[in-house]
Write a protein that holds these residues in place. Structure first.
Motif, mmCIF file in Angstrom:
data_model
loop_
_atom_site.group_PDB
_atom_site.id
_atom_site.type_symbol
_atom_site.label_atom_id
_atom_site.label_comp_id
_atom_site.label_asym_id
_atom_site.label_seq_id
_atom_site.Cartn_x
_atom_site.Cartn_y
_atom_site.Cartn_z
ATOM 1 N N VAL A 120 0.810 -1.213 0.000
ATOM 2 C CA VAL A 120 0.000 0.000 0.000
ATOM 3 C C VAL A 120 0.845 1.266 0.000
ATOM 4 O O VAL A 120 0.392 2.328 -0.448
ATOM 5 N N ASN A 121 2.091 1.192 0.464
ATOM 6 C CA ASN A 121 2.939 2.381 0.576
ATOM 7 C C ASN A 121 3.793 2.658 -0.665
ATOM 8 O O ASN A 121 4.468 3.691 -0.728
ATOM 9 N N THR A 122 3.782 1.765 -1.645
ATOM 10 C CA THR A 122 4.624 1.938 -2.825
ATOM 11 C C THR A 122 4.072 3.014 -3.748
ATOM 12 O O THR A 122 2.882 3.016 -4.070
ATOM 13 N N ARG A 123 4.952 3.923 -4.175
ATOM 14 C CA ARG A 123 4.542 4.978 -5.103
ATOM 15 C C ARG A 123 5.512 5.096 -6.283
ATOM 16 O O ARG A 123 5.373 6.011 -7.101
ATOM 17 N N THR A 124 6.503 4.218 -6.369
ATOM 18 C CA THR A 124 7.456 4.235 -7.472
ATOM 19 C C THR A 124 7.508 2.858 -8.113
ATOM 20 O O THR A 124 7.194 1.849 -7.472
ATOM 21 N N LYS A 125 7.908 2.823 -9.360
ATOM 22 C CA LYS A 125 7.967 1.571 -10.095
ATOM 23 C C LYS A 125 9.122 0.712 -9.594
ATOM 24 O O LYS A 125 10.250 1.179 -9.482
ATOM 25 N N LYS A 126 8.838 -0.541 -9.284
ATOM 26 C CA LYS A 126 9.858 -1.481 -8.820
ATOM 27 C C LYS A 126 9.868 -2.703 -9.743
ATOM 28 O O LYS A 126 8.877 -2.992 -10.422
ATOM 29 N N ASN A 127 10.972 -3.417 -9.723
ATOM 30 C CA ASN A 127 11.103 -4.585 -10.589
ATOM 31 C C ASN A 127 11.278 -5.858 -9.771
ATOM 32 O O ASN A 127 12.087 -6.725 -10.089
ATOM 33 N N THR A 128 10.515 -5.965 -8.692
ATOM 34 C CA THR A 128 10.549 -7.151 -7.848
ATOM 35 C C THR A 128 9.524 -8.173 -8.345
ATOM 36 O O THR A 128 8.584 -7.818 -9.074
ATOM 37 N N PRO A 129 9.685 -9.450 -7.968
ATOM 38 C CA PRO A 129 8.679 -10.439 -8.381
ATOM 39 C C PRO A 129 7.271 -10.041 -7.964
ATOM 40 O O PRO A 129 6.319 -10.249 -8.725
ATOM 41 N N GLU A 130 7.131 -9.461 -6.774
ATOM 42 C CA GLU A 130 5.805 -9.052 -6.332
ATOM 43 C C GLU A 130 5.287 -7.884 -7.146
ATOM 44 O O GLU A 130 4.130 -7.890 -7.590
ATOM 45 N N ALA A 131 6.107 -6.873 -7.371
ATOM 46 C CA ALA A 131 5.653 -5.687 -8.104
ATOM 47 C C ALA A 131 5.186 -6.044 -9.504
ATOM 48 O O ALA A 131 4.258 -5.408 -10.040
ATOM 49 N N ARG A 132 5.790 -7.056 -10.101
ATOM 50 C CA ARG A 132 5.411 -7.445 -11.459
ATOM 51 C C ARG A 132 4.048 -8.133 -11.507
ATOM 52 O O ARG A 132 3.528 -8.393 -12.596
ATOM 53 N N GLN A 133 3.475 -8.422 -10.340
ATOM 54 C CA GLN A 133 2.168 -9.084 -10.303
ATOM 55 C C GLN A 133 1.002 -8.098 -10.397
ATOM 56 O O GLN A 133 -0.149 -8.508 -10.468
ATOM 57 N N MET A 134 1.295 -6.800 -10.363
ATOM 58 C CA MET A 134 0.248 -5.784 -10.426
ATOM 59 C C MET A 134 0.279 -5.086 -11.783
ATOM 60 O O MET A 134 1.329 -4.657 -12.235
ATOM 61 N N SER A 135 -0.863 -4.982 -12.423
ATOM 62 C CA SER A 135 -0.920 -4.274 -13.701
ATOM 63 C C SER A 135 -2.331 -3.786 -13.971
ATOM 64 O O SER A 135 -3.278 -4.145 -13.255
ATOM 65 N N PHE A 136 -2.441 -2.981 -15.015
ATOM 66 C CA PHE A 136 -3.726 -2.424 -15.427
ATOM 67 C C PHE A 136 -3.875 -2.604 -16.930
ATOM 68 O O PHE A 136 -2.894 -2.571 -17.674
ATOM 69 N N ARG A 137 -5.102 -2.763 -17.360
ATOM 70 C CA ARG A 137 -5.394 -2.847 -18.794
ATOM 71 C C ARG A 137 -6.339 -1.710 -19.165
ATOM 72 O O ARG A 137 -7.409 -1.553 -18.575
ATOM 73 N N CYS A 138 -5.926 -0.914 -20.146
ATOM 74 C CA CYS A 138 -6.733 0.197 -20.638
ATOM 75 C C CYS A 138 -7.493 -0.266 -21.874
ATOM 76 O O CYS A 138 -6.884 -0.609 -22.893
ATOM 77 N N TYR A 139 -8.817 -0.315 -21.773
ATOM 78 C CA TYR A 139 -9.629 -0.640 -22.938
ATOM 79 C C TYR A 139 -9.829 0.634 -23.737
ATOM 80 O O TYR A 139 -10.551 1.537 -23.333
#
Length: 342
Positions: free
Chosen positions: A143-162
């Motif tokens: 919840v506290n992350t505000r910058t892009k990270k390249n960790t295994p966990e961070a790569r599990q979050m994404s968004f799709r723009c239709y």
């Protein structure tokens, strides 16, 4: 190739070998029995899906959720787990906020908003997984992350723009199409935004939870779950891959005259995140008996004869009145709980 695009291709390749189902929205309120147990008002607003009555300020892991709940808001009627995520708001150029409504995912449009849940067995169709145990719980994301990270966990979050239409319009982007980003899209998504959360797939085999709700689980030590990557020696038990998809109906806000004058990204999560890197999700297991293990052993698909189902109309009727009484809809001067955008 982006992580979520790779995963989408893998899902298409094995479209008949994973559970995919809708869970209508149960309640939206500031409660979080996982991160803030016993707190009558958690810091930020959540949307909760699944079973009635058992979701409360405190959820004792020793309780058997199927025996406590009077109904489930999910397609599979033996699933009494709890799934919850933060809520997305639109921030207008005058500084006011309005909650973004949800909509059903493709082929699941009859569901009352809510969430699409996947339980995915290994992609080779052979390797077995161990279903979660009663009392098991975990979360993914920070919840506290505000910058892009390249960790295994961070790569599990994404968004799709239709980018175009939705629900079958002639010019619609196909259900699997659209543009994927790790952050909230910074352009108008005329068909809405879909958020994704992929949970860890390795378990230490002993702990049902941990103080940070993460240490008892892990991601593969090399490769990915999709590629059959091995679990680390500290977490040798392979779990099903859980995926949450949430469809946000942003179409009401497609007019850029409503956006901040500088054209900046106008969407913000209920915990004050205006970039999306802090996107997170919570899971509390509650399947009845060994029903989930049977489904995983059978490599069940979207249709699973090993499991009992209910009509979507019945799932939609499973709702719970919020215990925290506050205004969360309409135009608000601030996010619920007075959360500041950081």
């Amino acid at each position: 190739m982006k992580w979520s695009t790779l995963t989408s291709l893998a899902l298409v390749a094995r479209a008949n070998a994973f559970l995919r189902f809708s869970c209508s929205q149960l309640v939206t309120e500031r409660l979080d029995p996982l991160v803030n147990p016993g707190v009558p008002q958690s810091p930020h607003l959540h949307q909760v899906h699944l079973h009635q009555n058992a979701f409360n300020t405190t959820m004792d892991p020793r309780n058997d959720l199927p025996t406590m709940a009077s109904c489930t808001s999910c397609t599979f009627s033996e699933d009494f787990s709890n799934y919850w995520t933060a809520v997305l708001y639109f921030r207008a150029r005058n500084g006011s906020y309005k909650r973004i409504p949800q909509m059903g995912n493709h082929y699941l449009e009859q569901a009352n908003g809510g969430i699409t849940v996947y339980y995915i067995p290994p992609y080779d169709g052979k390797t077995k997984v161990t279903a979660f145990k009663p009392g098991f719980r975990m979360l993914v994301g920070d919840v506290n992350t505000r910058t892009k990270k390249n960790t295994p966990e961070a790569r599990q979050m994404s968004f799709r723009c239709y980018d175009k239409g939705w629900k079958g319009e002639k010019d619609s982007t196909p259900p699997g199409g659209g543009t994927d980003t790790r952050e909230l899209p910074n352009k108008v998504c005329t068909g809405g935004i879909r958020a994704h959360n992929y949970f860890p797939t390795c378990w230490d085999g002993k702990s049902l939870d941990s103080p940070d709700h993460k240490s008892h689980v892990a991601f593969p030590s090399s490769g990915t779950f999709e590629s059959g990557g091995p679990c680390p020696s500290t977490h040798p038990v392979k779990l099903p891959q859980i995926l949450f998809e949430v469809m946000w109906n942003t179409t009401e806000f497609n007019d850029k005259n409503l956006w901040p004058e500088d054209g900046s990204q106008p969407f913000v999560y209920s915990y004050g995140d205006a970039v999306g890197y802090g996107h997170h999700a919570d899971y509390v297991f509650g399947w009845k008996g060994d029903s989930l293990q049977k489904a995983m052993d059978a490599n069940c698909g979207v249709s699973c004869p090993q499991l009992k189902t209910q009509a979507t109309q019945n799932a939609n009727r499973c709702v719970q009145q919020p215990k925290v009484k506050e205004q969360i809809d309409g135009w608000l001067d601030s996010l619920p709980g007075g959360v500041q955008v950081t």
